[in-house]
Structure formats: C-alpha cells, structure tokens
Design a protein around this motif. Structure first.
Motif, PDB file in Angstrom:
ATOM      1  N   THR A  90       2.650  51.754  29.096  1.00  0.00           N
ATOM      2  CA  THR A  90       2.613  52.572  27.896  1.00  0.00           C
ATOM      3  C   THR A  90       3.456  51.889  26.822  1.00  0.00           C
ATOM      4  O   THR A  90       4.095  50.861  27.093  1.00  0.00           O
ATOM      5  CB  THR A  90       3.134  53.995  28.175  1.00  0.00           C
ATOM      6  OG1 THR A  90       2.918  54.816  27.025  1.00  0.00           O
ATOM      7  CG2 THR A  90       4.610  53.990  28.523  1.00  0.00           C
ATOM      8  N   TYR A 114       4.839  55.125  20.847  1.00  0.00           N
ATOM      9  CA  TYR A 114       3.897  55.427  19.769  1.00  0.00           C
ATOM     10  C   TYR A 114       4.637  56.024  18.574  1.00  0.00           C
ATOM     11  O   TYR A 114       5.496  56.902  18.736  1.00  0.00           O
ATOM     12  CB  TYR A 114       2.830  56.413  20.259  1.00  0.00           C
ATOM     13  CG  TYR A 114       1.959  55.863  21.350  1.00  0.00           C
ATOM     14  CD1 TYR A 114       0.926  54.982  21.061  1.00  0.00           C
ATOM     15  CD2 TYR A 114       2.179  56.205  22.690  1.00  0.00           C
ATOM     16  CE1 TYR A 114       0.122  54.464  22.071  1.00  0.00           C
ATOM     17  CE2 TYR A 114       1.379  55.694  23.699  1.00  0.00           C
ATOM     18  CZ  TYR A 114       0.355  54.820  23.385  1.00  0.00           C
ATOM     19  OH  TYR A 114      -0.429  54.308  24.379  1.00  0.00           O
ATOM     20  N   ASP A 129       3.297  60.046  13.085  1.00  0.00           N
ATOM     21  CA  ASP A 129       2.680  60.014  11.765  1.00  0.00           C
ATOM     22  C   ASP A 129       2.764  61.410  11.152  1.00  0.00           C
ATOM     23  O   ASP A 129       2.100  62.334  11.592  1.00  0.00           O
ATOM     24  CB  ASP A 129       1.219  59.561  11.885  1.00  0.00           C
ATOM     25  CG  ASP A 129       0.510  59.574  10.541  1.00  0.00           C
ATOM     26  OD1 ASP A 129       1.193  59.440   9.509  1.00  0.00           O
ATOM     27  OD2 ASP A 129      -0.724  59.743  10.518  1.00  0.00           O
ATOM     28  N   LEU A 132      -6.456  60.499  12.991  1.00  0.00           N
ATOM     29  CA  LEU A 132      -5.623  59.817  13.984  1.00  0.00           C
ATOM     30  C   LEU A 132      -5.031  60.828  14.970  1.00  0.00           C
ATOM     31  O   LEU A 132      -4.986  60.570  16.177  1.00  0.00           O
ATOM     32  CB  LEU A 132      -4.510  59.039  13.291  1.00  0.00           C
ATOM     33  CG  LEU A 132      -3.506  58.327  14.212  1.00  0.00           C
ATOM     34  CD1 LEU A 132      -4.217  57.347  15.141  1.00  0.00           C
ATOM     35  CD2 LEU A 132      -2.440  57.617  13.382  1.00  0.00           C
ATOM     36  N   ALA A 133      -4.598  61.977  14.471  1.00  0.00           N
ATOM     37  CA  ALA A 133      -4.046  63.011  15.342  1.00  0.00           C
ATOM     38  C   ALA A 133      -5.092  63.502  16.345  1.00  0.00           C
ATOM     39  O   ALA A 133      -4.782  63.730  17.518  1.00  0.00           O
ATOM     40  CB  ALA A 133      -3.538  64.178  14.496  1.00  0.00           C
ATOM     41  N   ILE A 169      -5.473  60.806  19.011  1.00  0.00           N
ATOM     42  CA  ILE A 169      -4.340  60.785  19.933  1.00  0.00           C
ATOM     43  C   ILE A 169      -4.477  61.868  20.996  1.00  0.00           C
ATOM     44  O   ILE A 169      -4.091  61.672  22.156  1.00  0.00           O
ATOM     45  CB  ILE A 169      -3.024  60.937  19.147  1.00  0.00           C
ATOM     46  CG1 ILE A 169      -2.765  59.668  18.335  1.00  0.00           C
ATOM     47  CG2 ILE A 169      -1.851  61.224  20.078  1.00  0.00           C
ATOM     48  CD1 ILE A 169      -1.599  59.778  17.372  1.00  0.00           C
ATOM     49  N   LYS A 170      -5.038  63.011  20.625  1.00  0.00           N
ATOM     50  CA  LYS A 170      -5.185  64.116  21.563  1.00  0.00           C
ATOM     51  C   LYS A 170      -6.120  63.787  22.725  1.00  0.00           C
ATOM     52  O   LYS A 170      -5.950  64.288  23.832  1.00  0.00           O
ATOM     53  CB  LYS A 170      -5.700  65.357  20.829  1.00  0.00           C
ATOM     54  CG  LYS A 170      -4.664  66.041  19.965  1.00  0.00           C
ATOM     55  CD  LYS A 170      -5.233  67.295  19.330  1.00  0.00           C
ATOM     56  CE  LYS A 170      -4.198  67.998  18.460  1.00  0.00           C
ATOM     57  NZ  LYS A 170      -4.762  69.216  17.813  1.00  0.00           N
ATOM     58  N   ASP A 200      -7.096  60.443  23.557  1.00  0.00           N
ATOM     59  CA  ASP A 200      -6.915  59.100  24.104  1.00  0.00           C
ATOM     60  C   ASP A 200      -5.781  59.084  25.122  1.00  0.00           C
ATOM     61  O   ASP A 200      -4.893  59.942  25.100  1.00  0.00           O
ATOM     62  CB  ASP A 200      -6.611  58.113  22.973  1.00  0.00           C
ATOM     63  CG  ASP A 200      -6.852  56.667  23.389  1.00  0.00           C
ATOM     64  OD1 ASP A 200      -7.425  56.450  24.480  1.00  0.00           O
ATOM     65  OD2 ASP A 200      -6.486  55.754  22.628  1.00  0.00           O
ATOM     66  N   LYS A 237      -2.354  57.973  26.873  1.00  0.00           N
ATOM     67  CA  LYS A 237      -1.049  57.487  26.419  1.00  0.00           C
ATOM     68  C   LYS A 237      -0.619  56.268  27.230  1.00  0.00           C
ATOM     69  O   LYS A 237       0.442  55.701  26.988  1.00  0.00           O
ATOM     70  CB  LYS A 237      -0.001  58.597  26.538  1.00  0.00           C
ATOM     71  CG  LYS A 237      -0.204  59.749  25.566  1.00  0.00           C
ATOM     72  CD  LYS A 237       0.893  60.784  25.706  1.00  0.00           C
ATOM     73  CE  LYS A 237       0.764  61.882  24.645  1.00  0.00           C
ATOM     74  NZ  LYS A 237      -0.504  62.614  24.740  1.00  0.00           N
ATOM     75  N   CYS A 278      -2.594  50.649  28.713  1.00  0.00           N
ATOM     76  CA  CYS A 278      -2.361  49.744  27.582  1.00  0.00           C
ATOM     77  C   CYS A 278      -2.773  48.299  27.864  1.00  0.00           C
ATOM     78  O   CYS A 278      -3.464  47.678  27.066  1.00  0.00           O
ATOM     79  CB  CYS A 278      -0.889  49.800  27.171  1.00  0.00           C
ATOM     80  SG  CYS A 278      -0.436  51.347  26.362  1.00  0.00           S
ATOM     81  N   ARG A 338      -1.785  51.466  18.629  1.00  0.00           N
ATOM     82  CA  ARG A 338      -2.445  51.966  19.837  1.00  0.00           C
ATOM     83  C   ARG A 338      -2.263  50.989  20.984  1.00  0.00           C
ATOM     84  O   ARG A 338      -2.396  51.349  22.146  1.00  0.00           O
ATOM     85  CB  ARG A 338      -3.945  52.196  19.567  1.00  0.00           C
ATOM     86  CG  ARG A 338      -4.270  53.177  18.474  1.00  0.00           C
ATOM     87  CD  ARG A 338      -3.538  54.478  18.621  1.00  0.00           C
ATOM     88  NE  ARG A 338      -3.850  55.160  19.880  1.00  0.00           N
ATOM     89  CZ  ARG A 338      -3.102  56.113  20.402  1.00  0.00           C
ATOM     90  NH1 ARG A 338      -1.978  56.472  19.812  1.00  0.00           N
ATOM     91  NH2 ARG A 338      -3.470  56.695  21.525  1.00  0.00           N
TER      92      ARG A 338
END
Length: 205
Positions: free
Chosen positions: A97, A100, A103, A113-114, A117-118, A120, A122, A125, A169
C-alpha cells in the motif's frame, strides 16, 4: 458484426478475469507493506484533475481490443489473464500500500476521485495492473502500417501513466514493475503461441 462480437467476447474473457483476480486478491490478502515514494514521486504535484486521464484507461482497453489486428486478439486476452495471475500471486504473498493524499478540494474532479477511491483497492499496488494492461493493449494495437495511430496510442498510454502518479494511486516503482510484468507475460504468451502453432502445423503434415 461477428468479428466485433468475437473481439468483445475475448475482451470479456481477458479483462473480466483481471477484475476477478484483482478483487479476490484484495479480499484475501493481509495488511499491506507501505511503500516509500521516490524523489520522482515527490517531485510530481498531486492533482485531482488527473482523474479524467486516469479513467480514460477504461476507454483505451476496449478501443485496443476493437482495433488491434485480429491475429493478436487471443494473445492480448491470454497476456492479460497471465498478468493478472502473476500479479494476484504477488498481491497475496506481498501485499503493498502507499500513503494516499487527502483531497479536500471542492470540484467535479475531486468528487469523481472520491467516488473512485471508494471502489478501488487501498492495496494491490505493486505491480500496477493499470499500467500492465495499458502496455499490453497498446502493444497489441500498435501497427507499423499505421504509425500515426501507434504514436497516438503510446502517447495516450504515457499520459495515463503520468496521471497515475499525479493522483498518487501508485508510485513509480509500481508502474515500472507493472510495465516489466507486461513485457514478461507478453513475450511468454507469444512464445507459447509460436510453439502451439508449430505443433498444429506438424500434426497436419
């Protein structure tokens, strides 16, 4: 029409399998090791507006399936599947990870973007499947007989890569490992196809 249906079916088998492995590994893995950003990562300013270019990934993949030479379709599908399998094993054995950024801007880009993020992961990577699939798609669609299209696709892919760094990301090491994964599985699948083609020719003789 049959050719388009065939292409879309191959895309479903390839890209759909990636989604299955990505989400399954995210659910089953342990806590991720936090990666350290390089000086290049730190030098690139965060920008939520990069989310538009980032999400164009979901356009370039189907486009490349639709325009790549027909004899590369199965290669693209199998390369995506193999990339997902290798990445999935890495995600499970060594989950990663990053830190992040928050924002707090009030814009359409920030809202998008928010939402991203919900849904995707975390973690997941290293390696970046976002980049691995982009490299494979552009590789499949690149055509020496249409140099302008190939250059535009490469530029688009590089733009997506930069947007990933802008959005934080992924880190640069994730992108480099994702690109290396794409090259590795791409050549492996090419080799498998050549061997299978030689076997079929030998059986017909």
């Amino acid at each position: 029409m049959m050719a388009v249906t065939y292409r879309l079916w191959q895309m479903l088998l390839g890209w759909g399998f990636v989604g299955l492995v990505y989400n399954s590994s995210d659910r089953w893995q342990g806590a991720g090791y936090q990666l350290t950003p390089s000086w290049i990562d730190r030098a690139i300013p965060f920008s939520p507006h990069a989310v538009w270019l980032y999400l164009s990934f979901f356009l370039i993949i189907p486009l490349c399936y639709l325009i790549c030479p027909l004899n590369r379709i199965k290669w693209l599908r199998s390369s995506m599947q193999l990339a997902a399998l290798v990445a999935g094993v890495i995600y499970l054995l060594w989950p990663t990870t990053i830190a992040y950024p928050l924002d707090q801007a009030n814009s359409l880009s920030s809202s998008l973007l928010a939402a991203l993020i919900k849904v995707d992961s975390k973690q997941n990577c290293l390696p970046s499947l976002h980049i691995a699939l982009t490299v494979l798609a552009v590789w499949a669609a690149a055509d020496s007989r249409n140099k302008l299209r190939s250059v535009l696709l490469v530029a688009w892919g590089l733009g997506i890569a930069f947007s990933i760094l802008q959005l934080r990301r992924h880190l640069l090491v994730d992108l480099l490992s994702g690109a290396a994964l794409a090259v590795m599985v791409g050549y492996a699948c090419q080799r498998i196809q050549w061997i299978a083609s030689g076997v079929r020719q030998g059986e017909r003789q």
